[in-house]
Write an enzyme that holds these catalytic residues in place. Sequence first.
Site, short mmCIF file in Angstrom:
data_model
loop_
_atom_site.label_atom_id
_atom_site.label_comp_id
_atom_site.label_asym_id
_atom_site.label_seq_id
_atom_site.Cartn_x
_atom_site.Cartn_y
_atom_site.Cartn_z
N LYS A 22 -46.28 -7.75 8.22
CA LYS A 22 -45.24 -6.86 8.74
C LYS A 22 -45.07 -5.63 7.84
O LYS A 22 -45.05 -4.50 8.32
CB LYS A 22 -43.90 -7.62 8.83
CG LYS A 22 -42.71 -6.70 9.07
CD LYS A 22 -41.40 -7.46 9.08
CE LYS A 22 -40.74 -7.70 7.76
NZ LYS A 22 -39.91 -6.61 7.23
N ASN A 23 -44.96 -5.88 6.54
CA ASN A 23 -44.62 -4.77 5.64
C ASN A 23 -45.80 -3.85 5.33
O ASN A 23 -45.63 -2.83 4.66
CB ASN A 23 -44.00 -5.30 4.35
CG ASN A 23 -42.59 -5.83 4.61
OD1 ASN A 23 -42.01 -5.58 5.67
ND2 ASN A 23 -42.04 -6.57 3.66
N CYS A 116 -27.29 -2.62 3.78
CA CYS A 116 -27.69 -3.70 4.67
C CYS A 116 -27.34 -5.02 4.01
O CYS A 116 -26.84 -5.06 2.89
CB CYS A 116 -29.17 -3.61 5.03
SG CYS A 116 -30.25 -4.15 3.74
N ARG A 121 -29.32 -0.34 -0.94
CA ARG A 121 -30.60 0.24 -0.51
C ARG A 121 -30.56 1.73 -0.17
O ARG A 121 -30.87 2.14 0.95
CB ARG A 121 -31.18 -0.56 0.65
CG ARG A 121 -31.40 -2.01 0.28
CD ARG A 121 -32.04 -2.78 1.38
NE ARG A 121 -33.46 -2.56 1.50
CZ ARG A 121 -34.22 -3.10 2.44
NH1 ARG A 121 -33.69 -3.87 3.35
NH2 ARG A 121 -35.51 -2.87 2.48
N ASP A 304 -39.16 -11.13 -1.74
CA ASP A 304 -39.25 -11.64 -0.37
C ASP A 304 -39.63 -13.13 -0.31
O ASP A 304 -39.68 -13.71 0.77
CB ASP A 304 -40.27 -10.83 0.45
CG ASP A 304 -39.77 -9.43 0.75
OD1 ASP A 304 -38.59 -9.15 0.50
OD2 ASP A 304 -40.58 -8.60 1.21
N ARG A 396 -37.62 -10.96 13.56
CA ARG A 396 -37.97 -9.63 13.06
C ARG A 396 -39.26 -9.67 12.25
O ARG A 396 -39.99 -8.70 12.21
CB ARG A 396 -36.85 -9.07 12.16
CG ARG A 396 -35.61 -8.70 12.90
CD ARG A 396 -34.65 -7.99 11.98
NE ARG A 396 -35.30 -6.84 11.35
CZ ARG A 396 -34.75 -6.09 10.42
NH1 ARG A 396 -33.54 -6.35 10.00
NH2 ARG A 396 -35.39 -5.07 9.90
C1 EPZ Z 1 -39.73 -3.09 0.87
O1 EPZ Z 1 -38.43 -2.54 1.05
C2 EPZ Z 1 -39.89 -4.19 1.89
N1 EPZ Z 1 -39.75 -3.63 3.23
C3 EPZ Z 1 -38.85 -5.27 1.65
O2 EPZ Z 1 -39.12 -6.31 2.57
C4 EPZ Z 1 -39.03 -5.80 0.22
O3 EPZ Z 1 -38.01 -6.73 -0.05
C5 EPZ Z 1 -38.94 -4.64 -0.79
O4 EPZ Z 1 -39.91 -3.62 -0.43
C6 EPZ Z 1 -39.21 -5.06 -2.22
O5 EPZ Z 1 -40.46 -5.65 -2.32
C7 EPZ Z 1 -40.82 -3.06 3.82
O6 EPZ Z 1 -41.90 -2.99 3.26
C8 EPZ Z 1 -40.64 -2.54 5.20
P1 EPZ Z 1 -37.80 -0.77 -2.45
P2 EPZ Z 1 -38.03 -1.16 0.36
O7 EPZ Z 1 -37.70 0.67 -2.10
O8 EPZ Z 1 -39.19 -0.24 0.43
C9 EPZ Z 1 -33.71 0.35 -4.74
C10 EPZ Z 1 -38.51 -8.17 3.96
O9 EPZ Z 1 -37.81 -9.21 3.96
N2 EPZ Z 1 -33.94 1.74 -4.27
O10 EPZ Z 1 -38.93 -1.21 -3.30
O11 EPZ Z 1 -36.75 -0.72 0.97
C11 EPZ Z 1 -33.36 -0.57 -3.58
O12 EPZ Z 1 -32.00 -0.46 -3.24
C12 EPZ Z 1 -38.06 -6.99 3.19
O13 EPZ Z 1 -39.58 -8.06 4.60
C13 EPZ Z 1 -33.10 2.75 -4.69
O14 EPZ Z 1 -32.15 2.55 -5.46
O15 EPZ Z 1 -37.80 -1.64 -1.12
C14 EPZ Z 1 -33.77 -1.90 -4.12
O16 EPZ Z 1 -32.73 -2.43 -4.90
C15 EPZ Z 1 -36.65 -6.69 3.09
N3 EPZ Z 1 -33.35 4.01 -4.22
C16 EPZ Z 1 -34.98 -1.58 -5.00
O17 EPZ Z 1 -34.89 -0.19 -5.28
C17 EPZ Z 1 -34.39 4.31 -3.40
O18 EPZ Z 1 -34.57 5.48 -3.02
C18 EPZ Z 1 -36.34 -1.88 -4.35
O19 EPZ Z 1 -36.43 -1.21 -3.11
C19 EPZ Z 1 -35.25 3.27 -2.99
C20 EPZ Z 1 -35.01 1.98 -3.44
#
Ligand code: EPZ
Length: 419
Positions: A22-23, A116, A121, A304, A396
């Site tokens: 998915k990701n 969320c 996020r 995850d 999802r």
């Molecule tokens: C991706 O989310 C995945 N989603 C998530 O999958 C996964 O948990 C996550 O990466 C971490 O591995 C997809 O790939 C579609 P991040 P993403 O940006 O890209 C903070 C699932 O269950 N952050 O690496 O949103 C954020 O709040 C899921 O399939 C900021 O502060 O993750 C988080 O605490 C849910 N500012 C951390 O960084 C930003 O601009 C990691 O987020 C961006 C992120």
Amino acid sequence: MDKIKITGGAKLAGSVEVSGAKNAALPILFSGLLTEKKSTYRRIPDLQDIKTTAHLLEQMGATVERSGSELSMTVPSQALKEAPYDLVRKMRASVLVLGPLLARFGEAKVSLPGGCAIGARPINFHLTALEKLGATIELTEGYVIARAKRLKGNRVVFDFPSVGATENLLMAATLAEGETLLENCAREPEIIDLANALRSMGAEIEGDGTEIIRIQGKTSLNGANHEVIGDRIEAGTFLAATMATGGQVLVRGIQPIFLDSVLEKMSEAGAEITRETNAIGIKMSGRPRGIDFKTLPFPGFPTDMQAQLMAALVVADGSSLITETIFENRFMHVPELSRLGADLTIRGNTVLVRGKKELVGAPLMATDLRASASLVIGGLVARGETTVSRIYHLDRGYEKMEAKLKSLGAQIERVSDGE
Ligand code: EPZ
């Protein structure tokens, strides 16, 4: 609304094939926005998030055709450059349209996702980095409006290796003028898969899978032709389920290297793991041993998989200490697992699991995708009947999960809430 009904106690046995990740599929489908040519993608999983993505692309004016696990798309030059609130709200990954739209059309309007279930996020890393490539960013009425005549290559150092920010910038930089150097990048396998999809379009990218990615911008890209990698989290979920119930399972269609940190922890907990070319075997005799682990960016232990491994450890012999460092609110499965009799104590970003010999089935409610998977695992080990409601969360991100578990011998079925 559907529920999942499980009668616990059956050991899992047999072999199961994972679907496309998915990701990886989500950013890859959004990368199709970078060209007016037709792109074709294979091994696209049949999931609610993919349907939402196709719907968003169609709303923008794209033609999307799906046949089995193959999806092709064409995005005309008069596309709508907007991702509205009702779709971004449903699926945060919609913010990944920002980079490609801005790079190809010079403008993009994307709803701010808001918080969320698993945390705040924000998308500040995405926005600051796009500004580095020359974009002007305006925040108004809940939307991000980004503009740039043509993005200009630059050096970007991320504050944190965010998966989404790395993906948005990687896509944007493929059409920027000159060279972009992205530093402190996320190294997840899904980033490499996105880079491979972009390379199939003619993009020039080096270093994906490491902290530094170098991109030489092009003036245009061709259509993509790409097969998505297997879903490492789906694979890990079947392995965790087998750890919990005991038994022997072969998970096919996944490269073991993608799950190394998880496999190490599972071995430490007493699972016999075998790594094959494109499959992982697990044999679990008796209860797992208690272990400690901490979530980290790849190649560390994936957030995850935190909920699913916790579900296996609630029946461990001994205690486990689980620390979540990626998201601030990702323990919503804890009170639900406790309803099965699990002994769990939350202290800040840590959960102390005191292993119990037995769980007893109960009605449970899913709260987010991976939490739902952990509740299913809890149900598979608990004595008697467990129902998991609100399983749209599960739909999802898992393709035919109950059918796949059933094929491994689980007593599990989908029933409608009216029953
Ligand atoms: C991706 O989310 C995945 N989603 C998530 O999958 C996964 O948990 C996550 O990466 C971490 O591995 C997809 O790939 C579609 P991040 P993403 O940006 O890209 C903070 C699932 O269950 N952050 O690496 O949103 C954020 O709040 C899921 O399939 C900021 O502060 O993750 C988080 O605490 C849910 N500012 C951390 O960084 C930003 O601009 C990691 O987020 C961006 C992120």
